[in-house]
Design a protein around this motif. Structure first.
Motif, mmCIF file in Angstrom:
data_model
loop_
_atom_site.group_PDB
_atom_site.id
_atom_site.type_symbol
_atom_site.label_atom_id
_atom_site.label_comp_id
_atom_site.label_asym_id
_atom_site.label_seq_id
_atom_site.Cartn_x
_atom_site.Cartn_y
_atom_site.Cartn_z
ATOM 1 N N SER A 114 -11.302 -134.429 -38.905
ATOM 2 C CA SER A 114 -11.476 -133.583 -37.729
ATOM 3 C C SER A 114 -10.544 -134.068 -36.640
ATOM 4 O O SER A 114 -10.415 -135.275 -36.412
ATOM 5 N N ARG A 157 -10.564 -128.794 -38.366
ATOM 6 C CA ARG A 157 -11.282 -129.525 -39.411
ATOM 7 C C ARG A 157 -10.646 -129.199 -40.749
ATOM 8 O O ARG A 157 -10.391 -128.036 -41.062
ATOM 9 N N GLY A 180 -10.643 -125.188 -40.884
ATOM 10 C CA GLY A 180 -11.457 -124.496 -39.900
ATOM 11 C C GLY A 180 -11.098 -124.893 -38.493
ATOM 12 O O GLY A 180 -10.517 -125.953 -38.247
ATOM 13 N N TRP A 231 -12.967 -124.985 -34.626
ATOM 14 C CA TRP A 231 -14.143 -124.830 -33.775
ATOM 15 C C TRP A 231 -13.665 -124.560 -32.362
ATOM 16 O O TRP A 231 -12.647 -125.096 -31.916
ATOM 17 N N TRP A 244 -16.707 -116.935 -40.606
ATOM 18 C CA TRP A 244 -17.014 -117.625 -39.354
ATOM 19 C C TRP A 244 -18.525 -117.706 -39.244
ATOM 20 O O TRP A 244 -19.259 -116.962 -39.902
ATOM 21 N N LEU A 284 -22.253 -121.637 -33.812
ATOM 22 C CA LEU A 284 -22.735 -123.010 -33.796
ATOM 23 C C LEU A 284 -23.567 -123.248 -32.541
ATOM 24 O O LEU A 284 -23.249 -122.726 -31.481
ATOM 25 N N LYS A 334 -18.334 -121.443 -31.990
ATOM 26 C CA LYS A 334 -18.198 -120.847 -33.319
ATOM 27 C C LYS A 334 -17.232 -121.669 -34.145
ATOM 28 O O LYS A 334 -16.432 -122.436 -33.627
ATOM 29 N N TYR A 335 -17.326 -121.470 -35.439
ATOM 30 C CA TYR A 335 -16.463 -122.128 -36.398
ATOM 31 C C TYR A 335 -15.863 -121.036 -37.281
ATOM 32 O O TYR A 335 -16.576 -120.294 -37.947
ATOM 33 N N TRP A 341 -13.242 -120.340 -40.371
ATOM 34 C CA TRP A 341 -12.718 -121.135 -41.468
ATOM 35 C C TRP A 341 -12.064 -120.258 -42.529
ATOM 36 O O TRP A 341 -12.287 -119.045 -42.576
#
Length: 136
Positions: free
Chosen positions: A10, A65, A77, A79, A116, A119, A127-128, A130
């Motif tokens: 990360s 990430r 991904g 964030w 997505w 979070l 949000k994430y 990916w």
């Protein structure tokens, strides 16, 4: 470390467009060091689009990430602190002439799968977004 073992990195980045270059170069280094050079070009494109969206469309920090899951899936991904969902990508043929708005269309076209999810942790929201690449 052989690529048969799982790993994850990360990189936390500020809300600064220069962070896109830092993220791309970090991704290239990580993949090269893990013997995944064959994925670098497409992975860089995908990470660039995801991180650019996270930095350009939000006001807070972001993160890149990178996760490897044997036997051969790379997940990339981004964030960000904005809980709003990403704008769904248009069909690629409709956005190829635009200066903006192509990011998720490129992700959808180049990744094997993308998605997505929102979070929420310790009162923080975001949000994430990916995508995944298969190495085979």
């Amino acid at each position: 470390m052989p690529e048969t073992d799982p790993w994850e990195y990360s990189l936390y980045i500020p809300n600064d467009l220069r962070a896109v270059t830092v993220s791309r170069r970090t991704l290239r280094l990580v993949l090269t060091m893990h013997g995944l050079i064959r994925l670098v070009d497409v992975a860089e494109l995908l990470a660039t689009e995801l991180v650019t969206n996270a930095v350009r469309h939000t006001k807070g920090p972001a993160a890149l990430r990178i996760r490897w899951s044997p036997p051969g899936t790379l997940r990339i991904g981004a964030w960000d602190a904005d809980p709003e969902p990403p704008v769904p990508p248009a069909a690629f043929g409709r956005v190829e002439e635009l200066e903006e708005g192509r990011g998720l269309a490129l992700v959808r076209a180049c990744a094997d799968v993308w998605g997505w999810h929102p979070l929420a942790r310790h009162g923080n929201r975001g949000k994430y977004v990916w995508c995944e690449l298969a190495s085979a």
